[in-house]
Design a protein around this motif. Structure first.
Motif, short mmCIF file in Angstrom:
data_model
loop_
_atom_site.label_atom_id
_atom_site.label_comp_id
_atom_site.label_asym_id
_atom_site.label_seq_id
_atom_site.Cartn_x
_atom_site.Cartn_y
_atom_site.Cartn_z
N GLU A 1 0.53 -1.15 0.17
CA GLU A 1 -0.04 0.14 -0.03
C GLU A 1 0.77 1.47 -0.21
OE1 GLU A 1 -0.65 -2.43 2.13
OE2 GLU A 1 -2.03 -3.42 1.02
N GLN A 2 1.97 1.30 0.97
CA GLN A 2 2.89 2.36 0.67
C GLN A 2 3.48 2.65 -0.53
OE1 GLN A 2 5.07 1.16 4.40
NE2 GLN A 2 4.54 2.77 5.29
N ARG A 3 4.00 1.52 -1.03
CA ARG A 3 4.51 1.52 -2.43
C ARG A 3 3.75 2.13 -3.71
NH1 ARG A 3 5.94 -3.56 -4.57
NH2 ARG A 3 7.15 -2.31 -6.18
N ILE A 4 2.37 1.67 -3.51
CA ILE A 4 1.15 2.29 -4.38
C ILE A 4 1.16 3.79 -4.47
CG2 ILE A 4 -1.16 2.21 -4.89
CD1 ILE A 4 -0.95 -0.82 -4.35
N ALA A 5 0.93 3.99 -2.99
CA ALA A 5 0.74 5.39 -2.50
C ALA A 5 1.98 6.17 -3.17
CB ALA A 5 0.48 5.69 -1.32
N TRP A 6 3.22 5.83 -2.73
CA TRP A 6 4.42 6.44 -3.27
C TRP A 6 4.40 6.79 -4.80
CZ3 TRP A 6 8.70 6.22 -6.23
CH2 TRP A 6 9.81 6.96 -5.91
N HIS A 7 4.36 5.47 -5.41
CA HIS A 7 4.31 5.74 -7.14
C HIS A 7 3.48 6.60 -7.57
CE1 HIS A 7 7.90 3.16 -7.98
NE2 HIS A 7 7.67 2.41 -6.89
N ALA A 8 2.03 6.61 -6.94
CA ALA A 8 0.99 7.29 -7.44
C ALA A 8 1.35 8.82 -7.38
CB ALA A 8 -0.17 7.24 -6.75
N ALA A 9 1.97 9.39 -6.15
CA ALA A 9 2.60 10.57 -5.90
C ALA A 9 3.60 10.90 -6.60
CB ALA A 9 2.97 10.81 -4.43
N HIS A 10 4.46 9.94 -7.21
CA HIS A 10 5.63 10.03 -7.93
C HIS A 10 5.25 10.38 -9.28
CE1 HIS A 10 9.09 8.55 -10.32
NE2 HIS A 10 9.88 9.36 -9.59
#
Length: 56
Positions: free
Chosen positions: A20-29
């Motif tokens: 979930e953290q990876r998904i959120a980070w990559h979406a923001a990125h």
């Protein structure tokens, strides 16, 4: 696309990030920098998250 160094400095991927953290980070990125593609293993989830944040 060129790298957004300031964004990268202030938005570090957490160590041992959860999915979930990876998904959120990559979406923001993708929204802020986009210097590289989203990994294929989470691409569908990232795109779903980005679509849900779009304003009609």
């Amino acid at each position: 696309m060129a790298i957004n160094k300031e964004w990268h400095r202030s938005h570090r991927m957490p160590p041992k990030a959860t999915r979930e953290q990876r998904i959120a980070w990559h979406a923001a990125h993708k929204a802020a920098c986009g210097c590289r593609d989203v990994p294929a293993s989470i691409r569908a989830d990232v795109m779903k998250l980005l679509r849900s944040h779009r304003k009609p």
